[in-house]
Design a protein around this motif. Structure first.
Motif, PDB file in Angstrom:
ATOM      1  N   PHE A  13     -14.190 -39.256  28.643  1.00  0.00           N
ATOM      2  CA  PHE A  13     -13.549 -39.702  27.620  1.00  0.00           C
ATOM      3  C   PHE A  13     -12.793 -38.593  26.657  1.00  0.00           C
ATOM      4  O   PHE A  13     -12.644 -38.798  25.459  1.00  0.00           O
ATOM      5  N   ASN A  14     -12.727 -37.303  27.202  1.00  0.00           N
ATOM      6  CA  ASN A  14     -12.429 -36.114  26.237  1.00  0.00           C
ATOM      7  C   ASN A  14     -11.963 -34.976  27.254  1.00  0.00           C
ATOM      8  O   ASN A  14     -12.107 -35.062  28.409  1.00  0.00           O
ATOM      9  N   THR A  15     -11.340 -34.177  26.543  1.00  0.00           N
ATOM     10  CA  THR A  15     -10.739 -33.000  27.233  1.00  0.00           C
ATOM     11  C   THR A  15     -11.202 -31.674  26.326  1.00  0.00           C
ATOM     12  O   THR A  15     -11.168 -31.744  25.151  1.00  0.00           O
ATOM     13  N   SER A  16     -11.315 -30.545  26.958  1.00  0.00           N
ATOM     14  CA  SER A  16     -11.500 -29.436  26.379  1.00  0.00           C
ATOM     15  C   SER A  16     -10.765 -28.195  27.232  1.00  0.00           C
ATOM     16  O   SER A  16     -10.716 -28.381  28.334  1.00  0.00           O
ATOM     17  N   ALA A  17     -10.614 -27.212  26.446  1.00  0.00           N
ATOM     18  CA  ALA A  17      -9.501 -26.144  27.156  1.00  0.00           C
ATOM     19  C   ALA A  17     -10.060 -24.996  26.210  1.00  0.00           C
ATOM     20  O   ALA A  17     -10.471 -24.923  25.224  1.00  0.00           O
ATOM     21  N   VAL A  18      -9.725 -23.692  27.075  1.00  0.00           N
ATOM     22  CA  VAL A  18      -9.704 -22.401  26.597  1.00  0.00           C
ATOM     23  C   VAL A  18      -8.716 -21.719  26.622  1.00  0.00           C
ATOM     24  O   VAL A  18      -7.896 -21.747  27.755  1.00  0.00           O
ATOM     25  N   LYS A  19      -8.246 -21.073  25.490  1.00  0.00           N
ATOM     26  CA  LYS A  19      -6.774 -20.354  25.591  1.00  0.00           C
ATOM     27  C   LYS A  19      -7.250 -18.871  26.056  1.00  0.00           C
ATOM     28  O   LYS A  19      -8.213 -18.369  26.018  1.00  0.00           O
ATOM     29  N   THR A  20      -6.147 -18.124  26.197  1.00  0.00           N
ATOM     30  CA  THR A  20      -6.093 -16.775  26.661  1.00  0.00           C
ATOM     31  C   THR A  20      -6.683 -16.122  25.625  1.00  0.00           C
ATOM     32  O   THR A  20      -7.421 -14.673  25.934  1.00  0.00           O
ATOM     33  N   ASP A  21      -6.901 -16.451  24.262  1.00  0.00           N
ATOM     34  CA  ASP A  21      -7.499 -15.647  23.243  1.00  0.00           C
ATOM     35  C   ASP A  21      -8.870 -15.832  23.210  1.00  0.00           C
ATOM     36  O   ASP A  21      -9.500 -15.355  22.301  1.00  0.00           O
ATOM     37  N   GLY A  22      -9.769 -16.704  24.112  1.00  0.00           N
ATOM     38  CA  GLY A  22     -10.890 -17.010  24.081  1.00  0.00           C
ATOM     39  C   GLY A  22     -11.221 -17.959  23.140  1.00  0.00           C
ATOM     40  O   GLY A  22     -12.346 -18.409  22.985  1.00  0.00           O
ATOM     41  N   THR A  23     -10.459 -18.977  22.600  1.00  0.00           N
ATOM     42  CA  THR A  23     -10.740 -19.769  21.664  1.00  0.00           C
ATOM     43  C   THR A  23     -10.920 -21.151  22.531  1.00  0.00           C
ATOM     44  O   THR A  23     -10.407 -21.362  23.701  1.00  0.00           O
ATOM     45  N   LEU A  24     -12.035 -22.198  21.833  1.00  0.00           N
ATOM     46  CA  LEU A  24     -12.227 -23.364  22.639  1.00  0.00           C
ATOM     47  C   LEU A  24     -11.541 -24.625  21.854  1.00  0.00           C
ATOM     48  O   LEU A  24     -11.485 -24.305  20.529  1.00  0.00           O
ATOM     49  N   TRP A  25     -11.233 -25.348  22.656  1.00  0.00           N
ATOM     50  CA  TRP A  25     -10.232 -26.512  21.765  1.00  0.00           C
ATOM     51  C   TRP A  25     -10.674 -27.764  22.569  1.00  0.00           C
ATOM     52  O   TRP A  25     -11.176 -27.917  23.530  1.00  0.00           O
ATOM     53  N   SER A  26     -10.764 -29.037  21.805  1.00  0.00           N
ATOM     54  CA  SER A  26     -11.177 -30.161  22.330  1.00  0.00           C
ATOM     55  C   SER A  26     -10.411 -31.284  21.787  1.00  0.00           C
ATOM     56  O   SER A  26      -9.798 -31.094  20.678  1.00  0.00           O
ATOM     57  N   TRP A  27     -10.259 -32.549  22.431  1.00  0.00           N
ATOM     58  CA  TRP A  27      -9.835 -33.627  22.059  1.00  0.00           C
ATOM     59  C   TRP A  27     -10.198 -35.065  22.727  1.00  0.00           C
ATOM     60  O   TRP A  27     -10.615 -34.842  24.016  1.00  0.00           O
ATOM     61  N   GLY A  28     -10.102 -35.941  22.115  1.00  0.00           N
ATOM     62  CA  GLY A  28     -10.445 -37.106  22.675  1.00  0.00           C
ATOM     63  C   GLY A  28     -11.623 -38.198  21.878  1.00  0.00           C
ATOM     64  O   GLY A  28     -11.763 -37.816  20.758  1.00  0.00           O
ATOM     65  N   PHE A  29     -12.392 -38.917  22.719  1.00  0.00           N
ATOM     66  CA  PHE A  29     -13.439 -39.712  22.051  1.00  0.00           C
ATOM     67  C   PHE A  29     -14.701 -38.779  21.804  1.00  0.00           C
ATOM     68  O   PHE A  29     -14.937 -37.923  22.479  1.00  0.00           O
ATOM     69  N   ASN A  30     -14.954 -39.135  20.587  1.00  0.00           N
ATOM     70  CA  ASN A  30     -15.954 -38.276  19.852  1.00  0.00           C
ATOM     71  C   ASN A  30     -17.100 -38.952  19.090  1.00  0.00           C
ATOM     72  O   ASN A  30     -17.680 -38.203  18.489  1.00  0.00           O
ATOM     73  N   THR A  31     -17.293 -39.915  19.566  1.00  0.00           N
ATOM     74  CA  THR A  31     -18.436 -40.941  19.011  1.00  0.00           C
ATOM     75  C   THR A  31     -20.027 -40.154  18.834  1.00  0.00           C
ATOM     76  O   THR A  31     -20.798 -40.271  18.029  1.00  0.00           O
ATOM     77  N   TYR A  32     -20.213 -39.259  19.862  1.00  0.00           N
ATOM     78  CA  TYR A  32     -21.376 -38.755  20.146  1.00  0.00           C
ATOM     79  C   TYR A  32     -21.352 -37.153  19.339  1.00  0.00           C
ATOM     80  O   TYR A  32     -22.235 -36.480  19.832  1.00  0.00           O
ATOM     81  N   GLY A  33     -20.120 -36.912  19.205  1.00  0.00           N
ATOM     82  CA  GLY A  33     -20.087 -35.344  18.859  1.00  0.00           C
ATOM     83  C   GLY A  33     -19.619 -34.371  19.965  1.00  0.00           C
ATOM     84  O   GLY A  33     -19.811 -33.347  20.167  1.00  0.00           O
ATOM     85  N   THR A  34     -19.155 -35.155  20.971  1.00  0.00           N
ATOM     86  CA  THR A  34     -18.810 -34.666  22.359  1.00  0.00           C
ATOM     87  C   THR A  34     -17.711 -33.441  22.126  1.00  0.00           C
ATOM     88  O   THR A  34     -17.698 -32.550  22.997  1.00  0.00           O
TER      89      THR A  34
END
Length: 180
Positions: free
Chosen positions: A19-40
């Motif tokens: 229920f969520n998506t995560s991605a890493v950018k070329t600068d090494g940062t981590l990003w996420s979005w979507g369902f987060n009820t459990y801190g996912t």
């Protein structure tokens, strides 16, 4: 049909959870979005997000994997991190406590790749060994006919030529160097 997420062009890799998506950018940062009820999402809260939000401020994320309500990632220093739902020990932290921000799994620095499934996680170390943990009700951890859940990483067999691992709902698959 496909729709571009935002207008940025510096994404390096992406991983989908249930229920969520995560991605890493070329600068090494981590990003996420979507369902987060459990801190996912790893944002130190349980608020769902409809667009990418940076996870912390670190710039050394190498790979990320999504599971069912949990996420795991490997940093460039070879450390393994996990967060989210932990009812079967799928975070590998030797407990069953949910986490809403990244927590290091052990202290080792030789993790190469990680994959997330339904309540279980798998990883390959740089020495080619295969490790799994979490729910094992269907034998998805591959531990010699065992169906006992594991709350910390357990090595599967003794082979040292594993290249990649993947997880699905209640199964795991791996490729070793002899297979390619």
């Amino acid at each position: 049909s496909p729709v571009q997420v935002g207008s940025l062009t510096n994404w390096r890799l992406v991983a989908g959870g249930n229920f969520n998506t995560s991605a890493v950018k070329t600068d090494g940062t981590l990003w996420s979005w979507g369902f987060n009820t459990y801190g996912t999402l790893g944002l130190n809260n349980t608020t769902s997000q409809s667009s990418p939000v940076q996870v912390g401020t670190l710039t050394n994320w190498r790979q990320v994997a999504g599971g069912l309500h949990h996420t795991a990632a490997v940093k460039t220093d070879g450390t393994l991190w996990s967060w989210g739902y932990n009812n079967y020990g799928q975070l590998g932290l030797n407990d069953r406590t949910n986490r809403s921000s990244p927590v290091q799994v052990g202290s080792l620095t030789n993790w190469r790749q990680v994959a997330g499934g339904s309540y279980h996680t798998a990883a390959v170390k740089t020495d080619g060994t295969l490790w799994l943990w979490g729910r094992n009700g269907y034998g998805q951890l591959g531990l010699n006919n065992s169906t006992t859940d594991q709350s910390s990483p357990v090595q599967v067999g003794s082979l040292t030529n594993w290249k990649q691992v993947a997880c699905a709902n209640f199964n795991s698959l791996a490729v070793n160097y002899n297979d390619i």
